[in-house]
Design a protein around this motif. Sequence first.
Motif, short mmCIF file in Angstrom:
data_model
loop_
_atom_site.label_atom_id
_atom_site.label_comp_id
_atom_site.label_asym_id
_atom_site.label_seq_id
_atom_site.Cartn_x
_atom_site.Cartn_y
_atom_site.Cartn_z
N ARG A 368 0.84 -1.21 0.00
CA ARG A 368 0.00 0.00 0.00
C ARG A 368 0.88 1.26 0.00
O ARG A 368 0.62 2.22 -0.72
N LEU A 369 1.96 1.21 0.81
CA LEU A 369 2.87 2.37 0.88
C LEU A 369 3.53 2.64 -0.47
O LEU A 369 3.78 3.78 -0.85
N LEU A 370 3.81 1.56 -1.21
CA LEU A 370 4.54 1.70 -2.48
C LEU A 370 3.59 1.72 -3.68
O LEU A 370 4.06 1.69 -4.83
N ASN A 371 2.29 1.73 -3.41
CA ASN A 371 1.30 1.72 -4.50
C ASN A 371 1.44 0.53 -5.42
O ASN A 371 1.37 0.66 -6.65
N ILE A 372 1.67 -0.63 -4.83
CA ILE A 372 1.83 -1.85 -5.65
C ILE A 372 0.58 -2.70 -5.45
O ILE A 372 0.14 -2.92 -4.31
N SER A 373 0.02 -3.18 -6.56
CA SER A 373 -1.24 -3.91 -6.42
C SER A 373 -1.10 -5.41 -6.72
O SER A 373 -2.09 -6.12 -6.79
N VAL A 374 0.14 -5.89 -6.85
CA VAL A 374 0.33 -7.34 -7.13
C VAL A 374 -0.14 -8.13 -5.91
O VAL A 374 0.30 -7.86 -4.79
#
Length: 560
Positions: A368-374
């Motif tokens: 969530r902090l890194l905006n990663i949705s994998v």
Amino acid sequence: MRRMEADVVVIGGGATGASVFRDCSLRGMQAILVERGDIASGTTGRNHGLLHSGARYAVTDSHSARECISENKILKQIAGHCVEATDGLFISLPEDGLDFQQQFMQGCADAGIHAQELSPKQALQLEPAVNPALIGAVRIPDGTIDPFRLTSATILDAREHGGALLNYNRAEGLLIEQGRVQGVRCRDLRNGEQFEIRCQAVVNASGAWCHEIMEYADLSVDMYHSRGALLIMGHRMNGMVINRCRKPGDADILVPGDTVSVIGTTSTHVGRDELETLEVTADEVKTLLQEGSKLAPSMLDARILRAYCGVRPLVAESSSGGDRSISRGLVAIDHGEQDGLPGLVTITGGKLMTCRLMAEVATDKVARLLNISVPCETASRPLPGAHLPEPIGRKMRQGQSRYRLPDSSLPNSIAGSAVYRHGDRARSFMQEDDHHNNAVVCECEVVTRGEILYAIETLNARSMSDLRRRTRVGMGPCQGEMCACRVAGLLASQQENGDEVLGSLQDFVNERWKGIRPVLWGDALRESEFSYWVQESLLGLSSLQPEGKAEDNRDLYHEL
Ligand SMILES: Cc1cc2nc3c(=O)[nH]c(=O)nc-3n(C[C@H](O)[C@H](O)[C@H](O)COP(=O)(O)OP(=O)(O)OC[C@H]3O[C@@H](n4cnc5c(N)ncnc54)[C@H](O)[C@@H]3O)c2cc1C
């Protein structure tokens, strides 16, 4: 100062940190794991190795019970070479009565744990080691898990997906700029060099030491350090895990694993200044034997191999009922949400066997902090080596020889042990006609020269104790008496500085001695006399001075 860059830095190479490292790497983040010692050298390498079904917590901590049964099923699928699905018994003795068994059955049903009531006769047929005085028993899907193998395979997967492991490197500070954590200050403990790793998120997975990392950011957590002692018996006494059917107490679980059985544990609150002094006391040995032999009376006649202890990283919501009353559930903190300091996530509490789940929760926060949705894949993706051939025979009293290397004419004692420890990755170092590398260097655990070299080249083993954690070399009945020097020679042949290996050999022998000392009577004493004769009188180990270690050469065996 040297500078490195990553998306995420994970601090702590126990089962929890390793699992976060893997999860981040599988989701495409560039991850670096920083561990001040070797992987699994903290609490992860100092526990019971029980793959809980959750039944132990069914009456007292239903939430943990549910977490355990769910992870129990997942680990059996993804980590075949790290677990043994032995099943377990919860036995009631005359002094326990049968009242608790009824609550226990209800608790298991509520948590979704399959529990089958057995008569004493049925229990004895299934597990002849069990106390024949039992008045009732329940069969549940407990198992055993090898913490070293699990951590090593998890790290290997992360590295095969781009992660970088920095073992023997300590995190010494957090880089806090513009109101957020932007990196970690580290020191390489082999040469003293300081360096920085710049990153977008730091995961604090340093277990019993996680308050120290939080203090780098002026944060605190109310840790409850619960110390537990265990004894390793000289042979595998039981095929199934044996538990006592009562509220959790001292020495009420006997776990079979590899070639041995482990009885534990005690539970004592210790202060943070006692985290590094982990010596087992005579009183603890007495309690473990007295209570443990009520599960399996033959324990009183068996040789005890060694004693050890570890510290549970529990978070104290309230400790008024003692440490057995504190939840074994996981604790995940996003310090951005809780303390207004983004970029730092702490993951602690929990158990060895919930490490994958703990990592999923922590990595979701990092993503969530890194905006990663994998999405997380770790619940369905097998660890390296997890594809095992069909075991030979159904009875699992001697785990190692139950496997065969497919299409191989190598004896089961050799190939079976390699497959048991490394699963299908055993093929990387076992070649049919490579007699040189198939030569056995540790007879007790059947470890070959090829396996030692594989651990050095592929599994980041740098010292004798690292090799023990990767291969079980020196963990058997002789405790390194016959193999330690051979393995040291092999390690020296792969390293530039032979002197380092000499120091590492002395550390290894001293560490073995530390575990034997609390149980020094009968066969253990006889074996120690023989080890002394081989390593001291014959080889003069303590008089060999590795460079720069003269002062630090603790008196090998002098107490004997
Ligand atoms: C006696 C006992 C019996 C147990 N039995 C079981 C069981 O049967 N089954 C089960 O599932 N669980 C069991 N547990 C619980 C389980 O062992 C722990 O919950 C689990 O191993 C914790 O793993 P971890 O990775 O969080 O911590 P650790 O394994 O302690 O890892 C933390 C790591 O952080 C490193 N570190 C600390 N500070 C720094 C720093 N500044 N820089 C870099 N690295 C640092 C440490 O060296 C350490 O390796 C038991 C625990 C105990 C004590």
